[in-house]
Design an enzyme around this catalytic site. Structure first.
Site, mmCIF file in Angstrom:
data_model
loop_
_atom_site.group_PDB
_atom_site.id
_atom_site.type_symbol
_atom_site.label_atom_id
_atom_site.label_comp_id
_atom_site.label_asym_id
_atom_site.label_seq_id
_atom_site.Cartn_x
_atom_site.Cartn_y
_atom_site.Cartn_z
ATOM 1 C CB SER A 83 -0.853 -0.010 1.274
ATOM 2 O OG SER A 83 -1.485 1.226 1.460
ATOM 3 C CE1 TYR B 136 -3.368 -2.212 5.826
ATOM 4 C CE2 TYR B 136 -3.265 0.139 5.354
ATOM 5 C CZ TYR B 136 -3.412 -1.163 4.917
ATOM 6 O OH TYR B 136 -3.609 -1.423 3.586
#
Ligand code: NDP
Length: 302
Positions: free
Chosen positions: A150, A163
């Site tokens: 990501s 995260y």
């Protein structure tokens, strides 16, 4: 003689043919994993779509994928998957490490068990899949590993420590692997989506607001509420926030599998390109100021 459909799907009589390039994808029950599986089924791969519940994969099986149960937090299921693919094809040719989710909340106040679970799924699971697939890839002298990381693996937002840390770790493992396995004919690419319209936000919201993951310190309660509102705003107006379709990510994954020399990193979507551009251009303090003005941060009340 293989029919055209058999050539395209790598399946013969419902089973993937041994000669086809086998691509294993994790997390195909929804979102990006599902879009990647759908995209690759019509190409000349034997697609192994995997998920925690095989029941979620009925339509992918009907469309031509071979489906297997893989929970990336369960090593036995990963071993079994790789064994089955190797029995039929000799090796996993392409591995798309996609399964993952976002645990959100202030670093001080997230349940440690949830933190460990985040890393188990987003990092150790992907690493384990790669390590299981690599020996046969190396013997063959070819293979592709595509890790769905990501843009969160390149900078960090408040409330996203857990995260983002998991995606930084995945990106970092991918970078090391890229050097280490290239001599054996194996390419490693990292996919870096920005904002993609999937179940991702719903899962993040659910975790932010439920049970142990919801936190205990009352000082952070307003911050958690603000984070939840922020997610809800994006969920309710995806176009306004530059949320793109998972099919766009699927095309990047295909490029990483098909290109003779794939790119090391594939940022996908406007959010990815803009945020990475800003991170590159701005010094950290200015970047922080920008983040603070757009995203929730904890407030001291009273
Ligand atoms: P979804 O929530 O739609 O899909 C996540 C997938 O991961 C589901 O199939 C889910 O399966 C699976 N999964 C979760 N835990 C496990 C596990 N233990 N074992 C196997 N599978 C598991 O979200 P996305 O499609 O958006 O997410 C896919 C990847 O893309 C993730 O790695 C995410 O971090 C990344 N990403 C997403 C972005 C976005 O904006 N959507 C942006 C950047 C990256 P189940 O149905 O069983 O829960």
């Amino acid at each position: 003689m293989r029919t055209r459909k058999e050539k395209a799907t790598g399946r013969e009589g419902g089973m993937p043919m041994p000669g086809a390039r086998a691509v294993v994808i994790t997390g195909c029950s929804s979102g990006i994993g599902r879009a990647v599986a759908e995209h690759l089924i019509s190409r000349d791969y034997a697609v192994y779509a995997t998920a925690r519940r095989v029941d979620d994969l009925g339509d992918l099986a009907a469309a031509g994928a071979y489906v297997l149960r893989v929970d990336v937090a369960d090593e036995r299921s990963m071993r079994e998957c790789v064994r089955q693919v190797e029995d039929r094809h000799g090796a996993v040719w392409g591995l798309v490490n996609n399964a993952g989710y976002a645990l959100t909340g202030p670093v001080e106040d997230i349940d440690m068990g949830e933190v460990r679970r985040q890393f188990e799924v987003n990092v150790f699971g992907q690493l384990t899949m790669a390590r299981l697939a690599l020996p046969a890839m190396r013997s063959r002298g070819e293979g592709r590993i595509v890790n769905v990381s990501s843009v969160a693996g390149r900078f960090t937002f408040p409330g996203g420590g857990c995260y983002h840390a998991s995606k930084h770790a995945l990106t970092s493992f991918s970078d090391a692997l890229r050097f280490e396995v290239k001599p054996f004919g194996i390419y490693v690419s990292t996919i870096e989506p920005g904002a993609v319209g999937t179940r991702f936000i719903d899962t993040a919201l659910e975790l932010l607001t439920r049970g142990a993951a919801a936190g205990e310190a009352p000082e952070y309660a307003p911050f958690r509420r603000d984070l939840a509102h922020c997610y809800q705003r994006v969920r309710n107006a995806p176009r306004r926030y530059g949320v793109g379709p998972p099919q766009k990510v699927a095309r990047a994954v295909e490029h990483a599998l098909r290109a003779p020399v794939p790119r090391p990193r594939y940022p996908v979507g406007a959010v990815a390109h803009v945020s990475l551009g800003l991170r590159r251009l701005l010094p950290q303090t200015l970047f922080d100021t920008l983040v603070r003005s757009y995203l929730p941060v904890p407030r001291r009340e009273g």
